[in-house]
Motif scaffolding. Structure first.
Motif, PDB file in Angstrom:
ATOM      1  N   THR A 156       4.632   3.772  -7.236  1.00  8.97           N
ATOM      2  CA  THR A 156       5.218   4.969  -7.157  1.00  8.97           C
ATOM      3  C   THR A 156       6.113   5.083  -5.952  1.00  8.97           C
ATOM      4  O   THR A 156       5.715   4.577  -4.928  1.00  8.97           O
ATOM      5  N   TRP A 157       7.282   6.031  -6.063  1.00  8.29           N
ATOM      6  CA  TRP A 157       7.952   6.214  -5.067  1.00  8.29           C
ATOM      7  C   TRP A 157       7.459   7.552  -4.295  1.00  8.29           C
ATOM      8  O   TRP A 157       8.219   8.036  -3.579  1.00  8.29           O
ATOM      9  N   ALA A 158       6.426   8.376  -4.984  1.00 10.90           N
ATOM     10  CA  ALA A 158       6.081   9.569  -4.730  1.00 10.90           C
ATOM     11  C   ALA A 158       5.835   9.565  -2.962  1.00 10.90           C
ATOM     12  O   ALA A 158       5.887  10.559  -2.215  1.00 10.90           O
ATOM     13  N   ASN A 159       5.109   8.684  -2.571  1.00 13.82           N
ATOM     14  CA  ASN A 159       4.637   8.639  -1.413  1.00 13.82           C
ATOM     15  C   ASN A 159       6.067   8.551  -0.289  1.00 13.82           C
ATOM     16  O   ASN A 159       5.976   9.396   0.890  1.00 13.82           O
ATOM     17  N   TYR A 160       7.045   8.055  -0.476  1.00 14.86           N
ATOM     18  CA  TYR A 160       8.240   8.042   0.396  1.00 14.86           C
ATOM     19  C   TYR A 160       8.921   9.341   0.368  1.00 14.86           C
ATOM     20  O   TYR A 160       9.203   9.785   1.034  1.00 14.86           O
ATOM     21  N   ARG A 175       7.383  12.123  -0.563  1.00 16.01           N
ATOM     22  CA  ARG A 175       6.757  13.108   0.423  1.00 16.01           C
ATOM     23  C   ARG A 175       6.914  13.037   1.945  1.00 16.01           C
ATOM     24  O   ARG A 175       7.022  13.763   2.627  1.00 16.01           O
ATOM     25  N   VAL A 176       7.087  11.482   2.232  1.00 11.43           N
ATOM     26  CA  VAL A 176       7.034  11.343   3.680  1.00 11.43           C
ATOM     27  C   VAL A 176       8.629  11.764   4.426  1.00 11.43           C
ATOM     28  O   VAL A 176       8.715  12.239   5.381  1.00 11.43           O
ATOM     29  N   LEU A 177       9.596  11.578   3.468  1.00  9.47           N
ATOM     30  CA  LEU A 177      10.958  11.433   3.934  1.00  9.47           C
ATOM     31  C   LEU A 177      11.638  12.727   3.479  1.00  9.47           C
ATOM     32  O   LEU A 177      12.307  13.260   4.179  1.00  9.47           O
ATOM     33  N   PHE A 178      11.243  13.134   2.373  1.00 12.71           N
ATOM     34  CA  PHE A 178      12.075  14.421   2.075  1.00 12.71           C
ATOM     35  C   PHE A 178      11.133  15.596   1.414  1.00 12.71           C
ATOM     36  O   PHE A 178      11.814  16.638   0.925  1.00 12.71           O
ATOM     37  N   SER A 179      10.176  15.520   1.757  1.00  6.98           N
ATOM     38  CA  SER A 179       9.136  16.898   1.558  1.00  6.98           C
ATOM     39  C   SER A 179       9.382  17.961   2.179  1.00  6.98           C
ATOM     40  O   SER A 179       9.316  19.272   1.902  1.00  6.98           O
ATOM     41  N   GLY A 180       9.998  17.726   3.547  1.00  5.55           N
ATOM     42  CA  GLY A 180      10.473  19.136   4.348  1.00  5.55           C
ATOM     43  C   GLY A 180       9.079  19.582   5.095  1.00  5.55           C
ATOM     44  O   GLY A 180       9.111  20.513   5.988  1.00  5.55           O
ATOM     45  N   SER A 181       8.057  19.189   4.790  1.00  3.85           N
ATOM     46  CA  SER A 181       6.735  19.531   5.540  1.00  3.85           C
ATOM     47  C   SER A 181       6.424  19.128   6.888  1.00  3.85           C
ATOM     48  O   SER A 181       6.680  18.040   7.131  1.00  3.85           O
ATOM     49  N   SER A 182       6.431  19.943   7.806  1.00  2.98           N
ATOM     50  CA  SER A 182       6.124  19.780   9.284  1.00  2.98           C
ATOM     51  C   SER A 182       4.810  18.899   9.352  1.00  2.98           C
ATOM     52  O   SER A 182       4.888  17.968  10.450  1.00  2.98           O
ATOM     53  N   ASN A 214      -5.988  10.166   3.785  1.00  6.61           N
ATOM     54  CA  ASN A 214      -4.777  10.038   2.949  1.00  6.61           C
ATOM     55  C   ASN A 214      -4.025   8.562   3.388  1.00  6.61           C
ATOM     56  O   ASN A 214      -3.022   8.630   3.920  1.00  6.61           O
ATOM     57  N   TRP A 215      -4.545   7.534   2.802  1.00  7.72           N
ATOM     58  CA  TRP A 215      -4.284   6.038   3.184  1.00  7.72           C
ATOM     59  C   TRP A 215      -2.663   6.071   2.684  1.00  7.72           C
ATOM     60  O   TRP A 215      -2.070   5.225   3.370  1.00  7.72           O
ATOM     61  N   GLU A 216      -2.456   6.298   1.567  1.00 10.72           N
ATOM     62  CA  GLU A 216      -1.099   6.104   1.089  1.00 10.72           C
ATOM     63  C   GLU A 216       0.042   6.840   1.849  1.00 10.72           C
ATOM     64  O   GLU A 216       1.071   6.285   2.217  1.00 10.72           O
ATOM     65  N   ILE A 217      -0.271   7.926   2.572  1.00  9.98           N
ATOM     66  CA  ILE A 217       0.603   8.622   3.267  1.00  9.98           C
ATOM     67  C   ILE A 217       0.761   7.771   4.817  1.00  9.98           C
ATOM     68  O   ILE A 217       1.822   7.559   5.253  1.00  9.98           O
ATOM     69  N   LEU A 218      -0.556   7.472   5.189  1.00  5.69           N
ATOM     70  CA  LEU A 218      -0.560   6.709   6.462  1.00  5.69           C
ATOM     71  C   LEU A 218       0.405   5.501   6.366  1.00  5.69           C
ATOM     72  O   LEU A 218       1.354   4.958   7.215  1.00  5.69           O
ATOM     73  N   ALA A 219       0.269   4.708   5.319  1.00  3.63           N
ATOM     74  CA  ALA A 219       0.717   3.454   4.840  1.00  3.63           C
ATOM     75  C   ALA A 219       1.992   3.561   4.854  1.00  3.63           C
ATOM     76  O   ALA A 219       3.070   2.974   5.394  1.00  3.63           O
ATOM     77  N   THR A 220       2.681   4.671   4.265  1.00  2.00           N
ATOM     78  CA  THR A 220       4.062   4.962   4.112  1.00  2.00           C
ATOM     79  C   THR A 220       4.694   5.226   5.342  1.00  2.00           C
ATOM     80  O   THR A 220       5.936   4.764   5.742  1.00  2.00           O
ATOM     81  N   SER A 264       0.793  -1.326  -0.147  1.00  2.92           N
ATOM     82  CA  SER A 264       0.125   0.069   0.079  1.00  2.92           C
ATOM     83  C   SER A 264       0.858   1.396   0.111  1.00  2.92           C
ATOM     84  O   SER A 264       0.404   2.364  -0.249  1.00  2.92           O
ATOM     85  N   SER A 265       1.952   1.112   0.585  1.00  4.47           N
ATOM     86  CA  SER A 265       2.641   2.429   0.631  1.00  4.47           C
ATOM     87  C   SER A 265       3.360   2.854  -0.714  1.00  4.47           C
ATOM     88  O   SER A 265       3.937   3.974  -0.939  1.00  4.47           O
ATOM     89  N   PHE A 266       3.333   1.796  -1.785  1.00  2.00           N
ATOM     90  CA  PHE A 266       3.845   2.059  -3.170  1.00  2.00           C
ATOM     91  C   PHE A 266       2.540   2.428  -4.027  1.00  2.00           C
ATOM     92  O   PHE A 266       2.977   2.716  -5.054  1.00  2.00           O
ATOM     93  N   ARG A 267       1.485   2.317  -3.706  1.00  2.00           N
ATOM     94  CA  ARG A 267       0.350   2.503  -4.390  1.00  2.00           C
ATOM     95  C   ARG A 267      -0.381   3.948  -4.208  1.00  2.00           C
ATOM     96  O   ARG A 267      -0.003   4.852  -3.501  1.00  2.00           O
ATOM     97  N   THR A 268      -0.962   4.350  -5.335  1.00  2.38           N
ATOM     98  CA  THR A 268      -1.580   5.928  -5.415  1.00  2.38           C
ATOM     99  C   THR A 268      -2.948   5.791  -4.797  1.00  2.38           C
ATOM    100  O   THR A 268      -3.625   4.726  -4.244  1.00  2.38           O
ATOM    101  N   THR A 269      -3.342   7.187  -4.585  1.00  7.48           N
ATOM    102  CA  THR A 269      -4.596   7.157  -3.812  1.00  7.48           C
ATOM    103  C   THR A 269      -5.763   6.536  -4.230  1.00  7.48           C
ATOM    104  O   THR A 269      -6.506   5.877  -3.638  1.00  7.48           O
ATOM    105  N   ASP A 270      -6.026   6.706  -5.666  1.00  7.06           N
ATOM    106  CA  ASP A 270      -7.056   6.177  -6.509  1.00  7.06           C
ATOM    107  C   ASP A 270      -7.116   4.667  -6.505  1.00  7.06           C
ATOM    108  O   ASP A 270      -8.166   4.158  -6.062  1.00  7.06           O
ATOM    109  N   GLN A 271      -5.916   3.918  -6.527  1.00 14.60           N
ATOM    110  CA  GLN A 271      -5.830   2.691  -6.399  1.00 14.60           C
ATOM    111  C   GLN A 271      -6.242   2.008  -5.098  1.00 14.60           C
ATOM    112  O   GLN A 271      -6.727   0.882  -4.795  1.00 14.60           O
TER     113      GLN A 271
END
Length: 383
Positions: A155-159, A161-168, A347-353, A36-43
């Motif tokens: 997709t690697w986009a979840n990782y 976003r979680v590891l390198f986005s810099g968002s608090s 945002n289950w993809e963010i939570l799973a990641t 699930s951590s590698f899947r998109t929101t829609d999927q």
């Protein structure tokens, strides 16, 4: 014949099946979280992780090219025309579609929809479209609502976003290093203290040793929650307050009884002749401890290190009491995930990641040191 020594029990297959079921029950959610951590929101919202390797059918909202983009429109037989494909990547297949969200199945593939004002659009199964108009097309791209069968997508986009986005809000990077800052000292400090104490209780004769051993065993049953508030008040009164030092001391205090009990049982089982020969040769207790006992006690030390590391890494309660500050600069990963549940609950993809990032390090530590776990747990159980 069933009782003959060395014969295989008829219940062995039950044991094997039970072990296989336990392993499956443990792996099932872990693999699901990883996928699930590698899947998109829609999927994630349209299908389960076990269907991730197969095409899935879902309702999607697509948009044509913006008519205002340079070179998009062409004039064909006096009709302004825009052509293109609705999908960013090939492989998806549309079954039905519509130009309104209230009727997403109004047209089949290949049919033409009248958009009014002399505009029409035709959509094919692979996403190719032809958008025409008697006058020059303008505004934003035309929206198309479709039911499409999409290929598997990872997709690697979840990782990122979680590891390198810099968002608090989303980033786990700061919390990851905060957790390491808590866990590493909180694992090393009690091991060092417990090793000295265990050696003293195992091999040194002094008054009250039996009472201390009984006290250590008794402390094993003291509930953690019972000591949280008194210990926090003590920290505040002596000036430690809430911070890394306070949480290190708290984890050390709560982990010492098990550490001393485990290490003492192991050290008692070591050959007495080795210690006595070392004393005859003139070795001091400190030399015996550092050069003989510690190397021989490595399995027990590693076993407790696994327990202490997993406990401190996954801890939320002690961190909430002794560490959390108003600015969030010392937030650990467990608390960050709780915050994500409040801000990113959908945002289950963010939570799973985020959850898999949190369990990845404990899994690596466990598999790297698991061979020492059983040896340490069985320490002192067999003479």
């Amino acid at each position: 014949m069933d009782n003959i020594a060395g014969s295989k029990s008829s219940l062995t297959w039950i044991v094997h099946i039970s072990v296989a079921l336990l392993v499956a029950l443990w792996l099932f959610p872990t693999v699901g979280l990883l996928v699930s951590s590698f899947r998109t929101t829609d999927q994630i919202s349209s299908s389960g992780w076990w269907q991730s390797l197969f095409p899935t059918e879902q309702n999607v909202t697509l948009r044509t090219t913006d008519p205002d983009d340079e070179g998009v429109q062409t004039l064909v037989d006096g009709v302004y025309t825009i052509t293109g494909n609705l999908f960013e990547e090939a492989g998806a297949e549309i079954s039905v579609w519509g130009s309104s969200s209230r009727a997403i199945d109004a047209y089949t593939v290949g049919e033409t929809a009248d958009l009014g004002d002399g505009e029409t659009i035709t959509v094919q199964a692979n996403g190719d479209y032809v958008w025409t108009g008697n006058e020059e097309l303008s505004g934003r791209g035309q929206r198309v609502f479709a039911t499409a069968k999409t290929p598997p997508e990872f997709t690697w986009a979840n990782y990122k976003r979680v590891l390198f986005s810099g968002s608090s809000t989303d980033s786990m990077a700061k919390a990851f290093f905060n957790t390491l800052t808590v866990t590493i000292p909180a694992t090393i400090i009690p091991i060092v203290i417990a090793a000295f104490a265990a050696y003293a209780l195992a091999w040194m004769d002094f008054p009250g040793r039996a009472i201390l051993i009984a006290l250590v065993v008794g402390l094993l049953v003291v509930p953690l929650q019972l000591a949280l508030i008194p210990l926090l008040r003590l920290h505040l009164n002596i000036g430690i307050g809430k911070g890394y030092l306070g949480v290190w001391l708290a984890h050390t205090g709560f982990g010492l009884p098990l550490a001393i009990y485990l290490l003492r049982n192991y050290m008692v089982g070591l050959p007495r002749d080795i210690i006595e020969n070392a004393k005859v040769d003139g070795a001091t207790d400190f030399q015996i401890f550092t050069k003989i006992i510690l190397p021989l006690s490595f399995p027990a030390l590693a076993s407790f290190a696994i327990f202490q590391f997993l406990w401190t890494w996954n801890d939320l309660l002690v961190a909430k009491v002794f560490l959390i500050d108003a600015t969030g600069q010392t937030t650990v990963m467990t608390n960050q995930i709780v915050e994500l549940l409040g801000t990113r609950g959908g945002n289950w993809e963010i939570l799973a990641t985020a959850a898999f990032v949190s369990i990845a390090v404990p899994l690596a530590v466990f598999f790297a040191m698991q061979k020492y776990l059983v040896r340490g747990l069985l320490a002192g159980s067999v003479k």
